[in-house]
Design an enzyme around this catalytic site. Structure first.
Site, PDB file in Angstrom:
ATOM      1  N   GLU A  21      70.939  22.450  57.420  1.00  0.00           N
ATOM      2  CA  GLU A  21      71.210  21.396  56.442  1.00  0.00           C
ATOM      3  C   GLU A  21      70.249  21.464  55.251  1.00  0.00           C
ATOM      4  O   GLU A  21      70.635  21.215  54.110  1.00  0.00           O
ATOM      5  CB  GLU A  21      71.083  20.012  57.104  1.00  0.00           C
ATOM      6  CG  GLU A  21      72.154  19.713  58.142  1.00  0.00           C
ATOM      7  CD  GLU A  21      71.785  20.196  59.547  1.00  0.00           C
ATOM      8  OE1 GLU A  21      70.954  21.125  59.695  1.00  0.00           O
ATOM      9  OE2 GLU A  21      72.340  19.642  60.510  1.00  0.00           O
ATOM     10  N   LYS A  23      68.764  24.093  54.025  1.00  0.00           N
ATOM     11  CA  LYS A  23      69.169  25.219  53.178  1.00  0.00           C
ATOM     12  C   LYS A  23      70.296  24.793  52.227  1.00  0.00           C
ATOM     13  O   LYS A  23      70.220  25.021  51.028  1.00  0.00           O
ATOM     14  CB  LYS A  23      69.644  26.373  54.061  1.00  0.00           C
ATOM     15  CG  LYS A  23      70.214  27.543  53.297  1.00  0.00           C
ATOM     16  CD  LYS A  23      71.020  28.451  54.219  1.00  0.00           C
ATOM     17  CE  LYS A  23      71.661  29.594  53.464  1.00  0.00           C
ATOM     18  NZ  LYS A  23      70.696  30.582  52.977  1.00  0.00           N
ATOM     19  N   GLU A 489      76.044  47.960  50.728  1.00  0.00           N
ATOM     20  CA  GLU A 489      75.845  47.136  51.932  1.00  0.00           C
ATOM     21  C   GLU A 489      76.716  45.884  52.001  1.00  0.00           C
ATOM     22  O   GLU A 489      76.347  44.899  52.655  1.00  0.00           O
ATOM     23  CB  GLU A 489      74.355  46.763  52.098  1.00  0.00           C
ATOM     24  CG  GLU A 489      73.452  47.984  52.214  1.00  0.00           C
ATOM     25  CD  GLU A 489      71.974  47.633  52.416  1.00  0.00           C
ATOM     26  OE1 GLU A 489      71.659  46.535  52.904  1.00  0.00           O
ATOM     27  OE2 GLU A 489      71.125  48.501  52.094  1.00  0.00           O
ATOM     28  N   HIS A 699      63.344  38.833  43.353  1.00  0.00           N
ATOM     29  CA  HIS A 699      63.411  37.436  43.793  1.00  0.00           C
ATOM     30  C   HIS A 699      63.508  36.474  42.628  1.00  0.00           C
ATOM     31  O   HIS A 699      63.768  35.298  42.817  1.00  0.00           O
ATOM     32  CB  HIS A 699      62.183  37.082  44.643  1.00  0.00           C
ATOM     33  CG  HIS A 699      62.355  37.515  46.055  1.00  0.00           C
ATOM     34  ND1 HIS A 699      61.561  38.474  46.630  1.00  0.00           N
ATOM     35  CD2 HIS A 699      63.234  37.136  47.000  1.00  0.00           C
ATOM     36  CE1 HIS A 699      61.960  38.657  47.879  1.00  0.00           C
ATOM     37  NE2 HIS A 699      62.956  37.868  48.121  1.00  0.00           N
TER      38      HIS A 699
HETATM   39  N1  GLN Z   1      68.257  48.109  52.279  1.00  0.00           N
HETATM   40  C1  GLN Z   1      67.959  46.714  52.335  1.00  0.00           C
HETATM   41  C2  GLN Z   1      68.559  46.003  51.133  1.00  0.00           C
HETATM   42  O1  GLN Z   1      68.599  46.555  50.099  1.00  0.00           O
HETATM   43  C3  GLN Z   1      66.478  46.478  52.373  1.00  0.00           C
HETATM   44  C4  GLN Z   1      66.153  45.019  52.525  1.00  0.00           C
HETATM   45  C5  GLN Z   1      64.693  44.725  52.779  1.00  0.00           C
HETATM   46  O2  GLN Z   1      63.826  45.489  52.504  1.00  0.00           O
HETATM   47  N2  GLN Z   1      64.391  43.579  53.299  1.00  0.00           N
HETATM   48  O3  GLN Z   1      68.974  44.878  51.210  1.00  0.00           O
END
Ligand code: GLN
Ligand code: ZN
Length: 764
Positions: A21, A23, A489, A699
């Site tokens: 919650e 988050k 990914e 980030h």
């Molecule tokens: N290969 C992952 C990504 O790019 C590496 C993530 C990480 O280092 N925490 O998301």
């Protein structure tokens, strides 16, 4: 007859909420969909619920002060008006938006540095101590929370991070020579707060000094007695809490402190009890952390009870019982798990269940009721079912473990030779550009995965959907002009869960979320049995991605130590054995990728550092088996196949020799958040293989310019020869959005090209 009783409490409860919650409330606030009062209401509701849970379980105190809007260290800095001065915020009038600016940065400010909390996967914000740092009264949140708990009628214990840990865990910036010089000012501020808590009638303050489990420099140790002597003058009774390791070596010091009680982590360091219990001062409480606050296994209560009874015989009512550390590090409640099978579920205890275990330990002292007997019987049965289960031991895995040789951990040739073979095979430009693996996890991607998981989308439709995502990522990378591409990914929810789901020996909870930082939570898999890879895990996606381009496509795997560290692992065999099992499974994946024509393979080990024991004397043993696990994972390929590794968000300078011993051909590593401090270490140690120090802080929503990245690269070039330097972001880009990634990566490639041209001119 009065019943035998030991007081029960916890050091902290998970604040994120059983359904995350907090988050949701944070993210809705950040996106502007809700206001501060809505966020505050969620916080209040969560605290109320968590206190209610603690009381309902039968704990003697509920803990106040374990809540934080983003992070407990940041929260404590706000409490003492000691947010980094560069933000220019006055914590007395601080709003939550400002607090989050410190944590996350904005267009005008870099975010505070973030690093792992001891050896956990929780990240705290690193205090910045500067010559102008002053401590005083800041945000009133703690007192407001205390008032809430009291209004609801709870018997409370206030939890605070201790002054020495708060100071020690920060960094000196802008020319401050020694942060210990700030201690007198900090102690004044603590003194004022403690006096205020005392006046309002607080009966216990838990003061966390986890740094006592580290190898502390003598000056810091020496600061404990004078500091606590000063604080104790006008304070509620203090329960000094230690955790994550033994503090036996400080037993004498701890006894000498004028505190009302002491808490020990007896899960990590059961042997330390002996150093304290004999002749323990008769006016003090001893709180024993007997239930594992770091793992999800149900306790062996019969065994634990032996300790409890012996301690009770010596301490009587001065014995307190608790979990080893804050329950922040375990998921909230097993009751929300509907898909785990009953057998496995019976082996587990989440935070909520751990409260019951703590209370049971106290109730089992003295005469036992039916209810208590029944609970003990159930616990016993669960334990014996786990010990005997054939799901835990796999003969095929055991056989392979026996056959591992020293040669399995060796590449064919040394790096210098491999480098030549790779140059020929890959034909990359000087200062090659790449990314760390993930691209933005868009709503489309999430929807695709969710629909597939719910069974609403067939295999073929999912495959097509994911392939479209891969095409999008490859097209974008071609547009940016990157040299070594990734597939993005999109199919991965999480870097460990994705692999764990395809390996035997792993189980997954539905709601087993644990806070990692801020609003980010992870759901660590539960590694309960021998690990086996029944079939290839990533080859299909990677091969497809490679088919779209002539540039090298980088295969992307999570490394054995990261798989280990970010899972809840077995407590019935050494971690080294579990790591080796995972390494063997991944080694087969690496080979399968190579056989599928993949020439670059990245094995991510962001968690290598956090697996490090807290005391240096234990490092060598750990690094030895950890490095070996990595080398076994990577060791099965030809010289021309380039192995990358990636690490981030930790201090790496002190383990550079071990990082070098992993012998990856290339390491990409986060640096921008610590202002490239890391490079000094790489320079001094002269790291032998190729390196890509991150030049883009992923980030921050802020887009770095080509000039900025060029500047960082020039700094890197002072310590890394140009022929060994790579250009890449700090970490994966999954938390960003494309409109941020597009300009950032375009600028990154531009910065690399500028420098490349410069070197071409110099060479001609
Ligand atoms: N290969 C992952 C990504 O790019 C590496 C993530 C990480 O280092 N925490 O998301
Ligand atoms: Zn990373």
């Amino acid at each position: 007859m009065t019943r035998a009783h030991a007081s029960t409490h916890i050091l902290g409860y998970p604040r994120i909420g059983a359904k995350r919650e907090l988050k949701q409330a944070l993210e809705s606030f950040w996106s502007g969909q809700s206001d501060e009062s809505a966020l505050k209401a969620t916080g209040r509701a969560l605290r109320a619920r968590h206190w209610q849970t603690q009381q309902a379980a039968g704990l003697d105190f509920v803990t106040v002060g374990d809540f934080a809007w983003y992070d407990q260290v940041l929260q404590t800095l706000a409490l003492f008006n000691a947010l980094p001065t560069r933000f220019g915020f006055d914590a007395q009038t601080l709003d939550l938006g400002q607090l989050f600016t410190c944590a996350r940065g904005n267009a005008d400010h870099f975010a505070m540095e973030m690093t792992k909390w001891f050896d956990t996967n929780y990240h705290y914000l690193v205090p910045e101590y500067t010559p102008d740092t002053r401590f005083g009264g800041g945000a009133r949140w703690l007192l407001e929370e205390l008032a809430e708990a009291r209004a609801a009628g709870y018997s409370t214990k206030v939890a605070l991070i201790g002054p020495l840990s708060l100071l020690y865990l920060g960094k000196e910036k802008r020319g401050l020579a020694d942060r210990l010089r700030l201690l007198p000012d900090l102690l004044n501020a603590y003194g004022i707060l403690l006096a205020e808590l005392h006046e309002t009638g607080v009966t216990w303050v838990q003061i966390d000094e986890p740094i006592l489990a580290l190898d502390l420099p003598a000056v810091w140790l020496a600061a404990f007695l004078p500091s606590y002597s000063q604080l104790a003058v006008q304070a509620p009774p203090l329960l000094l809490t230690t955790y994550f390791g033994s503090v036996a070596q400080h037993a004498e010091l701890l006894r000498s402190l004028p505190v009302a009680g002491l808490h020990l982590d007896l899960v990590r360091a059961p042997e330390q009890l002996a150093a304290f219990i004999n002749g323990y001062p008769s006016d003090r409480v001893l709180s024993l952390g007997l239930i594992d606050g770091r793992n999800i296994w149900r306790s062996d209560l019969d065994r634990t009870l032996v300790t409890v009874q012996q301690a009770y015989a010596q301490l009587g009512e001065r014995l307190w019982l608790s979990a080893s550390c804050s329950l922040l590090h375990v998921p909230v409640d097993l009751a929300h798990e509907e898909k785990l099978d009953a057998e496995l579920k019976s082996w587990l205890a989440f935070a909520r269940q751990k409260l019951d275990e703590i209370v049971l330990l106290s109730r089992a002292l003295g005469e036992r009721s039916h209810v208590v007997e029944a609970a003990l019987t159930a616990s016993r049965a669960a334990l014996s079912s786990r010990r005997q289960s054939t799901r835990v031991t796999n003969a095929q895995v055991q056989k392979r473990l026996d056959k591992v040789t020293a040669g399995d951990a060796e590449r064919i040739s040394p790096f210098s030779q491999r480098q030549l073979a790779q140059r020929e095979a890959l034909n990359l430009p000087l200062l090659p550009t790449t990314t760390i693996g993930s691209f933005p996890q868009t709503p489309d991607i999430r929807a695709l995965r969710a629909a597939y998981k719910r069974g609403e989308l067939g295999n073929l439709a999912y495959l097509e959907g994911m392939r479209a995502q891969i095409r999008l990522a490859v097209d974008k990378q071609n547009e940016y002009g990157l040299d070594v591409l990734v597939h993005g990914e999109a199919e991965r929810n999480d870097m460990v869960e994705y692999f764990g789901e395809q390996l035997w020996g792993y189980a997954f909870s539905e709601n087993g979320w644990v806070q990692s930082y801020g609003s980010r939570c992870v759901k660590p898999p539960i590694l309960y049995g021998d690990v086996l890879r029944p079939e290839a895990m990533t080859v299909g996606w990677t091969r497809y991605a490679q088919s779209l381009t002539d540039k090298p496509m980088k295969g992307m795997l999570s490394g054995p130590i990261t798989m280990l560290q970010w899972s809840f692992v077995r407590d019935d065999q050494p971690r080294a054995t579990t790591a080796l099992q995972i390494a063997l499974a991944l080694r087969d994946e690496v080979r399968d990728l190579e056989n599928a024509g993949i020439r670059v393979i990245q094995i991510d080990e962001p968690a290598l550092r956090e697996g490090l024991p807290l005391c240096r004397e234990d490092w060598a043993v750990y690094l030895d088996w950890a490095v070996r696990a990595f080398r076994i994972t990577a060791g099965g390929v030809s010289d021309a196949t380039q192995i990358h590794t990636h690490m981030c968000y930790a201090e790496f300078n002190d383990i550079l020799p071990a990082i070098a011993a992993m012998d990856a051909d290339v390491i990409t590593i986060e640096t921008s958040r610590s202002d490239m401090e890391l490079l000094e270490g790489f320079g001094e140690f002269s790291y032998p293989n190729e390196i890509g120090p991150g030049v883009y802080d992923i980030h921050s929503p802020r887009t770095p310019t080509a000039d900025e990245m060029e500047r960082l690269l020039r700094r890197a070039l002072k310590v890394i020869p140009v022929k060994r330097l790579w250009v890449n972001p700090d970490c994966g880009l999954k938390t960003r959005i494309w409109s941020q990634v597009d300009p950032a990566l375009t600028a990154m490639v531009a910065a690399a090209k500028r420098l490349r041209e410069e070197f071409a001119v110099q060479a001609s």
